[in-house]
Design a protein around this motif. Structure first.
Motif, PDB file in Angstrom:
ATOM      1  N   ALA A  66       0.852  -1.187   0.000  1.00  0.00           N
ATOM      2  CA  ALA A  66       0.000   0.000   0.000  1.00  0.00           C
ATOM      3  C   ALA A  66       0.886   1.233   0.000  1.00  0.00           C
ATOM      4  O   ALA A  66       2.089   1.161   0.250  1.00  0.00           O
ATOM      5  N   GLY A  67       0.273   2.351  -0.267  1.00  0.00           N
ATOM      6  CA  GLY A  67       0.977   3.630  -0.244  1.00  0.00           C
ATOM      7  C   GLY A  67      -0.044   4.720  -0.074  1.00  0.00           C
ATOM      8  O   GLY A  67      -0.861   4.681   0.842  1.00  0.00           O
ATOM      9  N   ALA A  68      -0.057   5.681  -0.991  1.00  0.00           N
ATOM     10  CA  ALA A  68      -1.069   6.731  -0.932  1.00  0.00           C
ATOM     11  C   ALA A  68      -2.466   6.151  -1.126  1.00  0.00           C
ATOM     12  O   ALA A  68      -3.443   6.654  -0.566  1.00  0.00           O
ATOM     13  N   PHE A  69      -2.554   5.073  -1.922  1.00  0.00           N
ATOM     14  CA  PHE A  69      -3.834   4.390  -2.120  1.00  0.00           C
ATOM     15  C   PHE A  69      -3.907   3.236  -1.121  1.00  0.00           C
ATOM     16  O   PHE A  69      -3.246   2.214  -1.302  1.00  0.00           O
ATOM     17  N   PRO A  70      -4.688   3.372  -0.047  1.00  0.00           N
ATOM     18  CA  PRO A  70      -4.716   2.335   0.996  1.00  0.00           C
ATOM     19  C   PRO A  70      -5.257   1.010   0.477  1.00  0.00           C
ATOM     20  O   PRO A  70      -6.037   0.968  -0.481  1.00  0.00           O
ATOM     21  N   ALA A  71      -4.853  -0.063   1.139  1.00  0.00           N
ATOM     22  CA  ALA A  71      -5.348  -1.389   0.769  1.00  0.00           C
ATOM     23  C   ALA A  71      -6.729  -1.658   1.350  1.00  0.00           C
ATOM     24  O   ALA A  71      -7.393  -2.605   0.961  1.00  0.00           O
ATOM     25  N   SER A  72      -7.181  -0.831   2.278  1.00  0.00           N
ATOM     26  CA  SER A  72      -8.438  -1.082   2.970  1.00  0.00           C
ATOM     27  C   SER A  72      -9.658  -0.777   2.108  1.00  0.00           C
ATOM     28  O   SER A  72      -9.675   0.192   1.347  1.00  0.00           O
ATOM     29  N   VAL A  73     -10.694  -1.621   2.236  1.00  0.00           N
ATOM     30  CA  VAL A  73     -12.002  -1.334   1.642  1.00  0.00           C
ATOM     31  C   VAL A  73     -13.065  -1.367   2.735  1.00  0.00           C
ATOM     32  O   VAL A  73     -14.237  -1.631   2.479  1.00  0.00           O
ATOM     33  N   THR A  74     -12.648  -1.071   3.968  1.00  0.00           N
ATOM     34  CA  THR A  74     -13.588  -1.108   5.087  1.00  0.00           C
ATOM     35  C   THR A  74     -13.562   0.187   5.896  1.00  0.00           C
ATOM     36  O   THR A  74     -13.875   0.190   7.076  1.00  0.00           O
ATOM     37  N   ASP A  75     -13.181   1.297   5.271  1.00  0.00           N
ATOM     38  CA  ASP A  75     -13.273   2.597   5.927  1.00  0.00           C
ATOM     39  C   ASP A  75     -13.293   3.675   4.853  1.00  0.00           C
ATOM     40  O   ASP A  75     -13.190   3.392   3.665  1.00  0.00           O
ATOM     41  N   GLY A  76     -13.431   4.925   5.285  1.00  0.00           N
ATOM     42  CA  GLY A  76     -13.570   6.021   4.345  1.00  0.00           C
ATOM     43  C   GLY A  76     -12.280   6.501   3.740  1.00  0.00           C
ATOM     44  O   GLY A  76     -12.293   7.423   2.925  1.00  0.00           O
ATOM     45  N   GLY A  77     -11.141   5.907   4.090  1.00  0.00           N
ATOM     46  CA  GLY A  77      -9.865   6.399   3.614  1.00  0.00           C
ATOM     47  C   GLY A  77      -9.420   5.845   2.283  1.00  0.00           C
ATOM     48  O   GLY A  77      -8.508   6.395   1.666  1.00  0.00           O
ATOM     49  N   GLY A  78     -10.032   4.760   1.817  1.00  0.00           N
ATOM     50  CA  GLY A  78      -9.618   4.144   0.562  1.00  0.00           C
ATOM     51  C   GLY A  78     -10.408   4.657  -0.616  1.00  0.00           C
ATOM     52  O   GLY A  78     -10.959   5.762  -0.591  1.00  0.00           O
ATOM     53  N   ILE A  79     -10.483   3.856  -1.683  1.00  0.00           N
ATOM     54  CA  ILE A  79     -11.263   4.278  -2.837  1.00  0.00           C
ATOM     55  C   ILE A  79     -12.693   3.761  -2.767  1.00  0.00           C
ATOM     56  O   ILE A  79     -13.585   4.338  -3.391  1.00  0.00           O
ATOM     57  N   PHE A  80     -12.903   2.690  -1.989  1.00  0.00           N
ATOM     58  CA  PHE A  80     -14.245   2.147  -1.810  1.00  0.00           C
ATOM     59  C   PHE A  80     -14.417   1.645  -0.382  1.00  0.00           C
ATOM     60  O   PHE A  80     -13.454   1.334   0.303  1.00  0.00           O
ATOM     61  N   TRP A  81     -15.677   1.546   0.028  1.00  0.00           N
ATOM     62  CA  TRP A  81     -16.035   0.970   1.324  1.00  0.00           C
ATOM     63  C   TRP A  81     -16.966  -0.193   1.018  1.00  0.00           C
ATOM     64  O   TRP A  81     -18.011  -0.021   0.391  1.00  0.00           O
ATOM     65  N   TYR A  82     -16.579  -1.367   1.489  1.00  0.00           N
ATOM     66  CA  TYR A  82     -17.299  -2.588   1.129  1.00  0.00           C
ATOM     67  C   TYR A  82     -18.357  -2.951   2.170  1.00  0.00           C
ATOM     68  O   TYR A  82     -18.118  -2.909   3.377  1.00  0.00           O
ATOM     69  N   GLY A  83     -19.557  -3.315   1.678  1.00  0.00           N
ATOM     70  CA  GLY A  83     -20.583  -3.908   2.521  1.00  0.00           C
ATOM     71  C   GLY A  83     -21.172  -3.000   3.572  1.00  0.00           C
ATOM     72  O   GLY A  83     -21.506  -3.463   4.670  1.00  0.00           O
ATOM     73  N   ILE A  84     -21.354  -1.735   3.277  1.00  0.00           N
ATOM     74  CA  ILE A  84     -21.880  -0.797   4.281  1.00  0.00           C
ATOM     75  C   ILE A  84     -23.252  -1.232   4.788  1.00  0.00           C
ATOM     76  O   ILE A  84     -23.534  -1.158   5.978  1.00  0.00           O
ATOM     77  N   GLN A  85     -24.103  -1.656   3.913  1.00  0.00           N
ATOM     78  CA  GLN A  85     -25.468  -2.047   4.295  1.00  0.00           C
ATOM     79  C   GLN A  85     -25.622  -3.568   4.316  1.00  0.00           C
ATOM     80  O   GLN A  85     -26.642  -4.112   3.916  1.00  0.00           O
ATOM     81  N   ASN A  86     -24.564  -4.233   4.815  1.00  0.00           N
ATOM     82  CA  ASN A  86     -24.561  -5.693   4.940  1.00  0.00           C
ATOM     83  C   ASN A  86     -24.845  -6.393   3.604  1.00  0.00           C
ATOM     84  O   ASN A  86     -25.546  -7.402   3.547  1.00  0.00           O
ATOM     85  N   ASN A  87     -24.287  -5.816   2.546  1.00  0.00           N
ATOM     86  CA  ASN A  87     -24.400  -6.461   1.249  1.00  0.00           C
ATOM     87  C   ASN A  87     -23.010  -6.556   0.628  1.00  0.00           C
ATOM     88  O   ASN A  87     -22.021  -6.214   1.262  1.00  0.00           O
ATOM     89  N   ASN A  88     -22.936  -7.024  -0.578  1.00  0.00           N
ATOM     90  CA  ASN A  88     -21.641  -7.204  -1.237  1.00  0.00           C
ATOM     91  C   ASN A  88     -21.261  -6.029  -2.129  1.00  0.00           C
ATOM     92  O   ASN A  88     -20.398  -6.145  -2.985  1.00  0.00           O
ATOM     93  N   ARG A  89     -21.880  -4.893  -1.915  1.00  0.00           N
ATOM     94  CA  ARG A  89     -21.648  -3.734  -2.772  1.00  0.00           C
ATOM     95  C   ARG A  89     -20.410  -2.948  -2.333  1.00  0.00           C
ATOM     96  O   ARG A  89     -20.097  -2.878  -1.149  1.00  0.00           O
ATOM     97  N   LEU A  90     -19.719  -2.364  -3.322  1.00  0.00           N
ATOM     98  CA  LEU A  90     -18.621  -1.432  -3.063  1.00  0.00           C
ATOM     99  C   LEU A  90     -19.151  -0.005  -3.237  1.00  0.00           C
ATOM    100  O   LEU A  90     -19.658   0.357  -4.293  1.00  0.00           O
ATOM    101  N   TRP A  91     -19.030   0.785  -2.187  1.00  0.00           N
ATOM    102  CA  TRP A  91     -19.520   2.163  -2.210  1.00  0.00           C
ATOM    103  C   TRP A  91     -18.338   3.101  -2.449  1.00  0.00           C
ATOM    104  O   TRP A  91     -17.382   3.111  -1.675  1.00  0.00           O
ATOM    105  N   PRO A  92     -18.363   3.922  -3.502  1.00  0.00           N
ATOM    106  CA  PRO A  92     -17.244   4.836  -3.745  1.00  0.00           C
ATOM    107  C   PRO A  92     -17.138   5.894  -2.650  1.00  0.00           C
ATOM    108  O   PRO A  92     -18.148   6.442  -2.204  1.00  0.00           O
TER     109      PRO A  92
END
Length: 364
Positions: A299-325
């Motif tokens: 990782a670097g400037a683009f975080p590896a995480s998809v479970t918080d607001g710091g990356g490019i997407f947040w995964y499963g916010i509403q308990n689904n399999n969707r990626l939210w930009p």
């Protein structure tokens, strides 16, 4: 009308603006079915545009040259400076550090990094475009704030995944790590091949590992069983029986909270095996550019995480399999040029994931 996942839009005239302006209606150039380079580079630098492409492969990266706004196909990405950014599924890489031979660096403006899950879910495409337009040359930080790709702690235990058919967590053997063993004993390659669950409680797991022989070749695969019913379990790839916490007999450990421990006090370290490499045919574990004293991801400037607001997407916010930009805007430095970049979509026209749409604009 060309498929929006096979197009690029660009402006190639005039000097870069000092302030962001709304994106104009841009010329769309249809890509060939083989998705070769999207446009012939001009002599002038790429100023602004958007490109969409298929990055759904779990093993192969798609490479972009953002200085001229094109997709490129380097003969050997490990030695090429032709590319600046690379995309594969959820991963974004810059050509620098542990990712490539270049010196491309980035900075995360963190546009919505502090937003809650509900706030991210409420964002609309026009919010993303407005966030992109707002960023100007005045937002460029000092050069020292830009970072190259390196090793970061695994943000969410990538060695397991949720299996909707089984209705539980399962191991993900597609993910593996090279390991520098404790006390300089040697090197190894490991992955988790089985996770035993009782409801939401892990009972144990099986770790497949291949230890490096003295002649530099990885040996045959072996299985180490870890019992998690009585707390953390520890594994020493050299074969020590019953290694305990506080000793240098173990290399990695696993906790009942799904955390992978690394015996950093005794010099152990990890480096992620690239998804394009085959665990069963890999020949060396001692050739990583560096080993981190934690379970590592790139990782670097683009975080590896998809479970918080710091990356490019947040995964499963509403308990689904969707990626939210998240609509975060990033700055990417290529030589003396600085571009703002935003990944604002990740789905194809028919809803398949792994099809990023990326905005670019040169600020300086």
């Amino acid at each position: 009308m060309p498929n929006r996942h096979h197009q690029v839009a660009a402006r190639r005239h005039g000097p870069p603006r000092k302030h962001a302006v709304p994106l104009l209606t841009l010329l769309a150039v249809c890509l060939a079915a083989c998705e070769s380079e999207v446009a012939a580079p001009g002599e002038e630098s790429f100023e602004e545009g958007e490109i969409s492409f298929d990055a759904s492969s779990p093993t192969d990266f798609v490479y972009l040259n953002i200085a001229n706004g094109t997709r490129v196909t380097p003969a050997d990405p490990a030695t090429s400076t032709e590319w600046h950014m690379a995309f594969r599924r959820f991963a974004v890489r810059l050509n620098s550090g542990v990712s490539g031979p270049g010196s491309v660096s980035g900075f995360n403006l963190g546009t919505n990094a502090s937003a809650s899950a509900d706030q991210i879910a409420a964002l609309a495409p026009e919010d993303g475009e407005a966030a992109f337009q707002t960023v100007t040359e005045a937002d460029i930080p000092a050069s020292s704030a830009f970072v190259e790709d390196g090793l970061a702690p695994d943000p969410g235990s990538t060695w397991f995944r949720f299996d909707p058919q089984a209705g539980t967590l399962v191991a993900d053997p597609r993910v593996a790590w090279k390991v520098r063993e404790s006390s300089g004993r040697g090197h190894a390659l490991f992955r988790v091949v089985e996770l035993r669950m009782e409801g939401q409680r892990p009972l144990g797991l099986n770790i497949e590992h291949r230890r490096q022989d003295a002649d530099g070749a990885l040996g045959e695969a072996r299985i180490a069983a870890a019992d998690l019913t009585r707390g953390p379990a520890y594994v020493g790839f050299a074969g020590a029986e019953g290694p305990r916490a506080g000793s240098c007999d173990w290399d990695i450990g696993v906790s009942p909270e799904f955390g992978v421990l690394v015996n950093a006090d005794c010099g152990a370290g990890t480096f992620p095996l690239d998804a394009a490499r085959d665990f069963t045919t890999e020949t060396r574990a001692d050739d990583a550019p560096e080993y981190a004293d934690f379970l590592a991801v790139i990782a670097g400037a683009f975080p590896a995480s998809v479970t918080d607001g710091g990356g490019i997407f947040w995964y499963g916010i509403q308990n689904n399999n969707r990626l939210w930009p998240t609509y975060n805007v990033f700055l990417v430095k290529v030589d003396q040029e600085i571009h703002k970049v935003q990944v604002h979509d990740y789905y194809s026209a028919n809803g398949a994931s792994g099809f990023p749409s990326v905005r670019f604009q040169r600020l300086r």
